[in-house]
Enzyme design. Structure first.
Site, mmCIF file in Angstrom:
data_model
loop_
_atom_site.group_PDB
_atom_site.id
_atom_site.type_symbol
_atom_site.label_atom_id
_atom_site.label_comp_id
_atom_site.label_asym_id
_atom_site.label_seq_id
_atom_site.Cartn_x
_atom_site.Cartn_y
_atom_site.Cartn_z
ATOM 1 N N LYS A 28 0.815 -1.221 0.000
ATOM 2 C CA LYS A 28 0.000 0.000 0.000
ATOM 3 C C LYS A 28 0.847 1.269 0.000
ATOM 4 O O LYS A 28 0.631 2.168 -0.790
ATOM 5 C CB LYS A 28 -0.939 -0.001 1.205
ATOM 6 C CG LYS A 28 -2.040 -1.042 1.066
ATOM 7 C CD LYS A 28 -3.164 -0.820 2.071
ATOM 8 C CE LYS A 28 -3.966 -2.087 2.254
ATOM 9 N NZ LYS A 28 -3.464 -2.931 3.339
ATOM 10 N N ASN A 36 5.988 -11.966 4.329
ATOM 11 C CA ASN A 36 6.548 -12.034 5.685
ATOM 12 C C ASN A 36 6.534 -13.457 6.223
ATOM 13 O O ASN A 36 5.557 -14.188 6.045
ATOM 14 C CB ASN A 36 5.733 -11.151 6.638
ATOM 15 C CG ASN A 36 5.892 -9.677 6.326
ATOM 16 O OD1 ASN A 36 5.821 -9.280 5.173
ATOM 17 N ND2 ASN A 36 6.117 -8.872 7.334
ATOM 18 N N GLU A 86 11.421 -9.995 5.566
ATOM 19 C CA GLU A 86 10.452 -9.599 4.532
ATOM 20 C C GLU A 86 11.078 -9.764 3.161
ATOM 21 O O GLU A 86 12.084 -9.127 2.861
ATOM 22 C CB GLU A 86 10.060 -8.144 4.747
ATOM 23 C CG GLU A 86 9.468 -7.922 6.122
ATOM 24 C CD GLU A 86 9.023 -6.493 6.335
ATOM 25 O OE1 GLU A 86 9.177 -5.667 5.419
ATOM 26 O OE2 GLU A 86 8.518 -6.220 7.421
ATOM 27 N N ILE A 89 9.859 -10.537 -3.943
ATOM 28 C CA ILE A 89 10.223 -11.417 -5.054
ATOM 29 C C ILE A 89 10.158 -10.628 -6.351
ATOM 30 O O ILE A 89 9.196 -9.880 -6.591
ATOM 31 C CB ILE A 89 9.280 -12.646 -5.108
ATOM 32 C CG1 ILE A 89 9.298 -13.378 -3.752
ATOM 33 C CG2 ILE A 89 9.702 -13.601 -6.224
ATOM 34 C CD1 ILE A 89 8.357 -14.569 -3.671
ATOM 35 N N TYR A 98 -0.695 -14.853 0.963
ATOM 36 C CA TYR A 98 -0.852 -15.321 2.339
ATOM 37 C C TYR A 98 -1.217 -16.803 2.371
ATOM 38 O O TYR A 98 -2.047 -17.263 1.585
ATOM 39 C CB TYR A 98 -1.947 -14.533 3.088
ATOM 40 C CG TYR A 98 -1.667 -13.054 3.154
ATOM 41 C CD1 TYR A 98 -0.429 -12.580 3.581
ATOM 42 C CD2 TYR A 98 -2.629 -12.116 2.779
ATOM 43 C CE1 TYR A 98 -0.154 -11.218 3.630
ATOM 44 C CE2 TYR A 98 -2.370 -10.753 2.820
ATOM 45 C CZ TYR A 98 -1.126 -10.313 3.248
ATOM 46 O OH TYR A 98 -0.867 -8.971 3.285
#
Ligand SMILES: Cc1cc2nc3c(=O)[nH]c(=O)nc-3n(C[C@H](O)[C@H](O)[C@H](O)COP(=O)(O)O)c2cc1C
Length: 175
Positions: A28, A36, A86, A89, A98
């Site tokens: 965002k 994570n 963190e 990619i 997730y």
């Protein structure tokens, strides 16, 4: 970085775990999404791997292996209270990740984590990390890890998440 040779002695580092929700700022606020790891993967980092920005390779659910950059630490700009790992990619994925399994092989160190005067300065630094990693990860000495057996294993919950590799490669550890 106080002791680079100590950091390098902790590399390569292999880790595997399920992607959890972070603060959601990567996508965002920064426009640079990060995946994570849960606390148990962070706690398995060898003590040689100090906080900082690293590069390596990553796969999702044993899929294609991509280049990645990773921040390990407290994110001084956001004053986090807990250490995190963190991974950004270098690939566009559809939707969020997730719950999926992220495997990473961390092969090199880029810089210490820093505070910045503005969000723009943080974003510029991360963009430079990405372009530096992009080049470094084409070096043959690094490319051997893109093809590492670690990325070829089929997912088998417990064994991969906190186990050892057939050839003596430690998962959530180094060779
Ligand atoms: C390559 C890379 C470098 C980063 N460098 C820094 C840094 O120097 N200082 C900092 O405070 N955060 C740094 N971050 C962390 C970002 O602030 C963090 O990924 C962002 O806050 C998203 O966190 P969230 O997923 O928990 O919302 C870096 C992240 C990446 C992927």
């Amino acid at each position: 970085m106080r002791n680079l040779s100590k950091v390098v002695s902790g590399l390569p580092h292999f880790a595997c775990g399920q992607i959890i929700k972070g603060f959601g700022r990567g996508s965002k606020q920064l426009g640079i999404p990060t995946a994570n790891y849960p606390l148990e993967v962070v706690e398995n980092l060898p003590k040689e791997l100090s906080t900082g920005i690293y590069y390596g390779y990553a796969s999702i659910d044993n899929g294609e292996v991509h280049k990645m950059v990773m921040s390990i630490g407290m994110n001084p700009y956001f004053e986090n209270k807990h250490k995190s790992m963190e991974t950004h990619i270098l690939h566009n994925f559809m939707g969020d990740l997730y719950g999926h399994i992220l495997k990473v092989c961390i092969v090199g160190y880029l810089r210490p984590e820093k505070n910045f005067d503005s969000l723009e300065a943080l974003i510029d630094a991360i963009k430079k990390d990405i372009s530096d990693a992009e080049k470094l990860l084409d070096n043959p000495e690094n490319l051997q890890f893109r093809n590492h057996e670690f990325f070829k294993e089929t997912i088998n919950g417990q064994i991969l998440i906190n186990g050892h590799h057939k050839n003596g490669t430690k998962i959530n550890g180094h060779i």
